[in-house]
Every structure is written in structure tokens, then in C-alpha cells.
Design a protein around this motif. Structure first.
Motif, PDB file in Angstrom:
ATOM      1  N   PRO A 146       0.821  -1.213   0.000  1.00 50.86           N
ATOM      2  CA  PRO A 146       0.000   0.000   0.000  1.00 50.86           C
ATOM      3  C   PRO A 146       0.855   1.263   0.000  1.00 50.86           C
ATOM      4  CG  PRO A 146      -0.741  -1.558   1.686  1.00 50.86           C
ATOM      5  CD  PRO A 146       0.582  -2.054   1.182  1.00 50.86           C
ATOM      6  N   GLU A 147       0.294   2.327  -0.552  1.00 52.62           N
ATOM      7  CA  GLU A 147       0.938   3.632  -0.509  1.00 52.62           C
ATOM      8  C   GLU A 147       1.051   4.094   0.947  1.00 52.62           C
ATOM      9  OE1 GLU A 147       2.036   5.404  -3.316  1.00 52.62           O
ATOM     10  OE2 GLU A 147       1.640   3.469  -4.272  1.00 52.62           O
ATOM     11  N   PRO A 148       2.037   4.923   1.261  1.00 52.49           N
ATOM     12  CA  PRO A 148       2.235   5.337   2.651  1.00 52.49           C
ATOM     13  C   PRO A 148       1.135   6.238   3.198  1.00 52.49           C
ATOM     14  CG  PRO A 148       3.768   6.481   1.187  1.00 52.49           C
ATOM     15  CD  PRO A 148       3.113   5.414   0.373  1.00 52.49           C
ATOM     16  N   SER A 149       0.370   6.899   2.330  1.00 51.32           N
ATOM     17  CA  SER A 149      -0.698   7.783   2.792  1.00 51.32           C
ATOM     18  C   SER A 149      -1.812   7.815   1.763  1.00 51.32           C
ATOM     19  CB  SER A 149      -0.159   9.197   3.039  1.00 51.32           C
ATOM     20  OG  SER A 149       0.356   9.742   1.830  1.00 51.32           O
ATOM     21  N   LEU A 150      -2.975   8.305   2.181  1.00 48.47           N
ATOM     22  CA  LEU A 150      -4.131   8.382   1.294  1.00 48.47           C
ATOM     23  C   LEU A 150      -4.199   9.762   0.653  1.00 48.47           C
ATOM     24  CD1 LEU A 150      -6.936   6.706   3.483  1.00 48.47           C
ATOM     25  CD2 LEU A 150      -5.363   5.620   1.871  1.00 48.47           C
ATOM     26  N   PRO A 151      -4.414   9.830  -0.681  1.00 48.36           N
ATOM     27  CA  PRO A 151      -4.558  11.133  -1.336  1.00 48.36           C
ATOM     28  C   PRO A 151      -6.002  11.630  -1.328  1.00 48.36           C
ATOM     29  CG  PRO A 151      -4.535   9.435  -2.995  1.00 48.36           C
ATOM     30  CD  PRO A 151      -4.405   8.730  -1.665  1.00 48.36           C
ATOM     31  N   PHE A 152      -6.836  11.021  -0.513  1.00 49.77           N
ATOM     32  CA  PHE A 152      -8.255  11.360  -0.480  1.00 49.77           C
ATOM     33  C   PHE A 152      -8.781  11.288   0.950  1.00 49.77           C
ATOM     34  CE2 PHE A 152      -7.666   6.971  -2.103  1.00 49.77           C
ATOM     35  CZ  PHE A 152      -8.140   6.254  -1.005  1.00 49.77           C
ATOM     36  N   THR A 153      -9.955  11.864   1.134  1.00 50.10           N
ATOM     37  CA  THR A 153     -10.656  11.840   2.417  1.00 50.10           C
ATOM     38  C   THR A 153     -11.912  11.002   2.279  1.00 50.10           C
ATOM     39  OG1 THR A 153      -9.830  14.030   3.023  1.00 50.10           O
ATOM     40  CG2 THR A 153     -11.797  13.260   4.166  1.00 50.10           C
ATOM     41  N   MET A 154     -12.148  10.131   3.244  1.00 48.96           N
ATOM     42  CA  MET A 154     -13.344   9.287   3.255  1.00 48.96           C
ATOM     43  C   MET A 154     -14.307   9.811   4.307  1.00 48.96           C
ATOM     44  SD  MET A 154     -11.494   5.550   2.990  1.00 48.96           S
ATOM     45  CE  MET A 154     -13.052   4.689   3.261  1.00 48.96           C
ATOM     46  N   THR A 155     -15.529  10.129   3.892  1.00 45.98           N
ATOM     47  CA  THR A 155     -16.549  10.639   4.801  1.00 45.98           C
ATOM     48  C   THR A 155     -17.716   9.663   4.841  1.00 45.98           C
ATOM     49  OG1 THR A 155     -15.932  12.915   4.230  1.00 45.98           O
ATOM     50  CG2 THR A 155     -18.062  12.579   5.333  1.00 45.98           C
ATOM     51  N   GLU A 156     -18.008   9.108   6.016  1.00 43.48           N
ATOM     52  CA  GLU A 156     -19.136   8.178   6.127  1.00 43.48           C
ATOM     53  C   GLU A 156     -20.442   8.958   6.103  1.00 43.48           C
ATOM     54  OE1 GLU A 156     -20.680   5.484   9.653  1.00 43.48           O
ATOM     55  OE2 GLU A 156     -18.994   4.494   8.633  1.00 43.48           O
ATOM     56  N   VAL A 157     -21.342   8.542   5.197  1.00 40.15           N
ATOM     57  CA  VAL A 157     -22.593   9.257   4.972  1.00 40.15           C
ATOM     58  C   VAL A 157     -23.784   8.519   5.574  1.00 40.15           C
ATOM     59  CG1 VAL A 157     -24.150  10.102   3.164  1.00 40.15           C
ATOM     60  CG2 VAL A 157     -21.681  10.364   2.902  1.00 40.15           C
ATOM     61  N   ALA A 158     -23.736   7.178   5.573  1.00 33.77           N
ATOM     62  CA  ALA A 158     -24.839   6.366   6.097  1.00 33.77           C
ATOM     63  C   ALA A 158     -24.304   4.967   6.368  1.00 33.77           C
ATOM     64  CB  ALA A 158     -26.003   6.321   5.108  1.00 33.77           C
ATOM     65  N   LEU A 167     -15.836   9.594  -5.539  1.00 37.24           N
ATOM     66  CA  LEU A 167     -16.021   8.150  -5.428  1.00 37.24           C
ATOM     67  C   LEU A 167     -16.972   7.853  -4.279  1.00 37.24           C
ATOM     68  CD1 LEU A 167     -12.423   6.623  -5.781  1.00 37.24           C
ATOM     69  CD2 LEU A 167     -14.175   6.911  -7.539  1.00 37.24           C
ATOM     70  N   TRP A 168     -17.708   6.768  -4.426  1.00 44.12           N
ATOM     71  CA  TRP A 168     -18.577   6.280  -3.366  1.00 44.12           C
ATOM     72  C   TRP A 168     -18.248   4.815  -3.136  1.00 44.12           C
ATOM     73  CZ3 TRP A 168     -22.276   9.256  -0.759  1.00 44.12           C
ATOM     74  CH2 TRP A 168     -22.408  10.570  -1.234  1.00 44.12           C
ATOM     75  N   MET A 169     -18.083   4.433  -1.871  1.00 40.68           N
ATOM     76  CA  MET A 169     -17.682   3.067  -1.546  1.00 40.68           C
ATOM     77  C   MET A 169     -18.613   2.488  -0.487  1.00 40.68           C
ATOM     78  SD  MET A 169     -13.490   3.168  -1.704  1.00 40.68           S
ATOM     79  CE  MET A 169     -13.267   3.909  -0.091  1.00 40.68           C
ATOM     80  N   LEU A 170     -18.906   1.201  -0.631  1.00 39.74           N
ATOM     81  CA  LEU A 170     -19.715   0.456   0.327  1.00 39.74           C
ATOM     82  C   LEU A 170     -18.845  -0.524   1.088  1.00 39.74           C
ATOM     83  CD1 LEU A 170     -22.972  -0.497  -1.630  1.00 39.74           C
ATOM     84  CD2 LEU A 170     -22.767   1.179   0.216  1.00 39.74           C
ATOM     85  N   GLU A 171     -19.064  -0.589   2.392  1.00 35.57           N
ATOM     86  CA  GLU A 171     -18.302  -1.482   3.255  1.00 35.57           C
ATOM     87  C   GLU A 171     -19.029  -2.804   3.432  1.00 35.57           C
ATOM     88  OE1 GLU A 171     -16.348  -1.442   7.760  1.00 35.57           O
ATOM     89  OE2 GLU A 171     -17.994  -0.080   7.254  1.00 35.57           O
ATOM     90  N   ASP A 172     -18.311  -3.892   3.238  1.00 36.28           N
ATOM     91  CA  ASP A 172     -18.863  -5.238   3.414  1.00 36.28           C
ATOM     92  C   ASP A 172     -18.862  -5.577   4.906  1.00 36.28           C
ATOM     93  OD1 ASP A 172     -19.769  -7.836   2.529  1.00 36.28           O
ATOM     94  OD2 ASP A 172     -17.761  -8.570   3.005  1.00 36.28           O
ATOM     95  N   ALA A 173     -19.898  -5.126   5.604  1.00 35.93           N
ATOM     96  CA  ALA A 173     -19.983  -5.336   7.052  1.00 35.93           C
ATOM     97  C   ALA A 173     -21.418  -5.083   7.481  1.00 35.93           C
ATOM     98  CB  ALA A 173     -19.031  -4.398   7.798  1.00 35.93           C
ATOM     99  N   ASN A 174     -21.731  -5.448   8.709  1.00 35.61           N
ATOM    100  CA  ASN A 174     -23.042  -5.170   9.303  1.00 35.61           C
ATOM    101  C   ASN A 174     -22.850  -4.609  10.715  1.00 35.61           C
ATOM    102  OD1 ASN A 174     -25.700  -5.013   9.983  1.00 35.61           O
ATOM    103  ND2 ASN A 174     -26.051  -7.233  10.091  1.00 35.61           N
ATOM    104  N   GLY A 199     -22.400  -1.677   7.716  1.00 36.61           N
ATOM    105  CA  GLY A 199     -21.395  -1.318   6.737  1.00 36.61           C
ATOM    106  C   GLY A 199     -21.593   0.086   6.240  1.00 36.61           C
ATOM    107  N   GLY A 200     -20.540   0.865   6.187  1.00 37.36           N
ATOM    108  CA  GLY A 200     -20.642   2.268   5.847  1.00 37.36           C
ATOM    109  C   GLY A 200     -20.751   2.546   4.359  1.00 37.36           C
ATOM    110  N   LEU A 201     -21.411   3.670   4.052  1.00 39.66           N
ATOM    111  CA  LEU A 201     -21.396   4.278   2.729  1.00 39.66           C
ATOM    112  C   LEU A 201     -20.480   5.490   2.840  1.00 39.66           C
ATOM    113  CD1 LEU A 201     -22.447   4.919  -0.187  1.00 39.66           C
ATOM    114  CD2 LEU A 201     -24.321   6.173   0.923  1.00 39.66           C
ATOM    115  N   PHE A 202     -19.396   5.499   2.064  1.00 43.26           N
ATOM    116  CA  PHE A 202     -18.383   6.537   2.167  1.00 43.26           C
ATOM    117  C   PHE A 202     -18.318   7.364   0.881  1.00 43.26           C
ATOM    118  CE2 PHE A 202     -17.003   3.076   4.912  1.00 43.26           C
ATOM    119  CZ  PHE A 202     -16.664   3.744   6.078  1.00 43.26           C
ATOM    120  N   ARG A 203     -18.256   8.686   1.060  1.00 36.93           N
ATOM    121  CA  ARG A 203     -17.973   9.594  -0.052  1.00 36.93           C
ATOM    122  C   ARG A 203     -16.474   9.910  -0.014  1.00 36.93           C
ATOM    123  NH1 ARG A 203     -18.331  15.445  -1.373  1.00 36.93           N
ATOM    124  NH2 ARG A 203     -19.000  15.590  -3.559  1.00 36.93           N
TER     125      ARG A 203
END
Length: 406
Positions: free
Chosen positions: A29-41, A389-396, A398-402
Motif C-alpha cells: 500500500p501507498e504510505p498515505s491516502l490522497p483522499f478523504t473518506m466521509t461516512e454518509v450512512a 467516489l462512493w464506496m460500500l463497506e462489506d460489514a453489518n 457497513g458504511g457508505l463513504f464519499r
């Protein structure tokens, strides 16, 4: 100038055009993230996102519901959702907006339908009716159904619409039964090319060909060797013609969770291997991608599987991952927020908790570019209308992230 003999010339050309397989399993993995993840729901085992033209999303939960979701996270339950069998890898799976939504209001669903003996993958279409604080799936129609019903996960259940909007490509997993992926009489382990009404598309490799009236059903075996002699638990006989051969675009697949057209019109697919051997494949009509005959992997119990290098008649992946990454989805980026990613594919990694970028040369070659550790099992990644980008987390839950640039 000296002229090469024909055989030598062909050998030279073959060596130039042959693809060299890349193992990206150990990419760090890269040493840092070039983006911010915000949980929406949050959701219960969310599976897929589909954007509507107004920016709202349809989101499926594997446990059954479908939700209409605003970009601020406001959730409205969608009514008239079909009954599904939520069990292991099955349940409510994909949701996809018709390429002609502006005129037909249609959405497509893929899900595990319950029935005698287990479940089967279903492709359905419905008209999405939207009102004030209300949404429903009206006039739902099953367009295609995998038969016979039986045991096993790995449904596939991903759709990609052709760039011209005339056809849909449907991934059908092997349901953990392995050998049917090589049986032309069964849809398991295949990519199908269908009309928007779920019929065999004209121009398919075996267009017009019908399969055997009766097909054997086996339960999931423990490895690829045992699968060769797995006992038949029942035989399914259909009163309708078996259209599996005429529906098939490619064969020899395992668990196909990502399917997307690149900007240049090429079709790419990602699928899970067993203990190793996740794959990125360039999908070309009529080709056999080898499962369960070959894999860059071994069975879960350690039983060996022949390498793809041993069979030249089978199509090798362009990239594979050993150890696994467990791809959740594949999408191509052409948005505004991350201009440096345009033309790249973004792939979620469930087991590695990563977002992965893949680059393409426009000639059928691909290379792993970057891997970012996002700390969540990402099931789906999609591009929003504004390029976020929008991402869904495989969990219960599980977050929806912008996901936006830093």
C-alpha cells in the motif's frame, strides 16, 4: 534483406503479441491516502450502488432491502422488492440503471431467488416509481433465471451494458460447483450476452445453438479434483429449450464480481480465485478462461491446481493476485475530481481492505498502479455524477463513504 521463413515469422509475431502475466499480490500500500473518506450512512451488508440521473442512489442490502439514498445519507425504503434467499453469499445483490432510464424508468436487479432445493440467480427488471418520500419497483418481471436451483454461493450477479446501450452482459458464478464452468449446457461460470429483455443476443459465439434438455446437478465439492467425479444429486429437465449455449459470451469463470467497459470499448472482468489466483481478465468473445481446469492458485484445502501456463488453449489473466485481494467491483474513472486517474480502473479489495488503481495502455494490456489501505472491507466502488467516489463497506453495519481529494 533476408526473409524469415513463415514459421519463424509467425513465432516472432506471437512472441511480440503474447501477454506477460503480472502477479500483483504482493503490491504494498501507498504510505498515505490522497483522499478523504466521509461516512454518509450505514447499511446491513450493503452490496451495490446505482446512481440515478438526479444524483440519488439505489443501494442494495444483501439481507433483502433496496434503498433510495440521497447524497446526504437520507434513506427511503423501496417498496415491492422481490423475495430473496439471504444465505452465505446469496441475497439481494446487484442494482443497475437502464441505459434508457430517461425514457423507460427501468432498473435491473440480480438476486438469489429461493425455491425447492436451494436458490438460483435471477435477472429481473422493474419500473422505478418515485414520489414524495416514496419509491417502489413496479411491474417487476423476471427476464432470466439460472436453473436448476441448488446449493452453493458465488452468484456473480454483475451487469455491464454495452456502450451502444443495446445489450447487457451478465456474470454468472460457478456456485462453488466448479465443473459446470466448462459445461456448455449450463450458464454457471459464464459471462452471458443478452438483449435488454433477457434473450440471447444476436452475434453471440454460439448464436442459435441449443443445449441438452437435461443437465446434472451436483453439490459443491471440496476441491477441483473431487469435482471431477462428484456424484449427481439430481437431473434437471426443462420443458423449454436450453438456451445456455446461445447466451454464452465466455466460459471458464469462478466468482465474477466486477465487469466494466473501458473508455476504449474493451470489456474487463475481475473474479475471485480460491487460495490465490484472483484475476483481471480482458473479455473477448468465445474464449475460455480456464476455471476449474487451471489457476494461479491451489484449492482451499491445499490440493494443487494446474497452472494456466500448462494449457495454451485457455486464456490467461492479464493480472492475477497471489496472495488474494478478493475484488469486490471494478469501475473506470473519467470524472473531474481526480483528473490524474482518468482512464484508470478502480477496484475494491475486500480481503485486503484496499482501494486499487489499474492503468491501461489501450492495447489490451493493464498494470497495477497503486494500492491504498482504507481500513474497510470494500464491496463496491462507484463514480458519482460530480466525480467523487462512493464506496460500500462489506460489514453489518457497513458504511457508505464519499471519497474526495485531500
Amino acid at each position: 534483406m533476408k526473409t524469415l521463413p513463415n514459421a519463424a515469422l509467425l513465432l516472432t509475431l506471437a512472441s511480440v503479441t503474447a501477454r506477460a502475466q503480472i502477479n500483483a499480490g504482493d503490491l504494498k500500500p501507498e504510505p498515505s491516502l490522497p483522499f478523504t473518506m466521509t461516512e454518509v450512512a450505514t447499511f446491513k451488508l450493503p452490496w451495490r450502488i446505482a446512481f440515478l440521473p438526479d444524483g440519488r442512489m439505489l443501494i442494495t442490502e444483501k439481507v433483502g432491502p433496496v434503498w433510495l439514498v440521497s447524497q446526504q445519507g437520507e434513506k427511503t425504503p423501496v417498496e415491492n422488492v422481490p423475495v430473496v434467499l439471504y444465505e452465505r453469499q446469496g441475497g439481494m445483490l446487484g442494482v443497475f440503471v437502464s441505459p434508457h432510464y430517461a425514457t423507460d424508468d427501468n432498473v435491473y436487479l440480480t438476486y438469489a431467488e429461493p425455491g425447492d432445493g436451494g436458490s438460483s440467480l435471477v435477472l429481473a427488471r422493474a419500473r422505478l416509481a418515485l414520489g414524495e418520500n416514496k419509491a417502489s419497483l413496479d411491474e417487476l418481471q423476471v427476464l432470466w433465471r439460472q436453473m436448476p436451483k441448488g446449493r452453493g454461493g458465488q452468484f456473480g450477479a454483475q451487469i455491464a451494458f454495452s456502450p451502444d446501450g443495446q445489450y447487457l452482459f451478465l456474470t454468472v458464478g460457478d456456485r462453488q460447483r466448479m465443473t459446470p464452468a466448462q459445461d456448455p449446457n449450463q450458464a454457471l461460470g459464464k459471462i452471458l450476452r443478452l438483449t435488454l429483455d433477457g434473450k440471447p443476443a444476436p452475434g453471440n459465439p454460439m448464436a442459435g445453438k441449443k443445449g441438452a434438455t437435461s443437465v446434472p446437478l451436483i453439490d459443491p465439492p471440496r476441491d477441483t479434483e473431487v469435482a471431477k467425479t462428484a456424484p449427481v444429486v439430481s437431473t434437471y429437465t426443462s420443458a423449454e429449450p436450453n438456451l445456455a449455449p446461445s447466451e454464452t459470451w465466455t466460459s471458464g469463470h469462478r466468482t465474477l464480481y466486477g465487469l466494466a467497459f473501458a473508455p476504449d470499448g474493451r470489456l474487463w472482468e475481475v473474479e475471485h480465485g480460491p487460495r490465490g489466483g484472483d484475476e483481471l481478465n480482458l473479455i473477448e468473445p468465445g474464449k475460455n478462461y480456464g476455471w476449474p481446469l487451471v489457476s494461479y492458485a491451489v484449492n482451499y484445502n491445499g490440493v494443487p491446481i494446474p497452472s494456466p501456463d500448462t494449457q495454451s488453449d485457455l486464456t490467461k489473466p492479464v493480472i492475477y493476485w497471489t496472495p488474494i485481494i478478493a475484488p469486490g467491483n471494478l469501475t473506470f474513472y473519467n470524472g473531474e475530481m481526480f483528473p490524474q486517474w482518468r482512464g484508470s480502473a478502480l477496484m475494491s479489495g475486500i480481503a485486503t481492505r484496499t482501494l486499487n488503481r489499474i492503468t491501461f495502455d489501450g492495447k489490451g494490456e493493464a498494470k497495477p498502479a497503486q494500492r491504498w489501505d482504507v481500513g474497510h472491507r470494500i464491496r463496491d466502488v462507484e463514480v458519482g455524477p460530480d466525480g467523487a467516489l462512493w464506496m460500500l463497506e462489506d460489514a453489518n453495519p457497513g458504511g457508505l463513504f464519499r471519497v474526495t481529494p485531500k
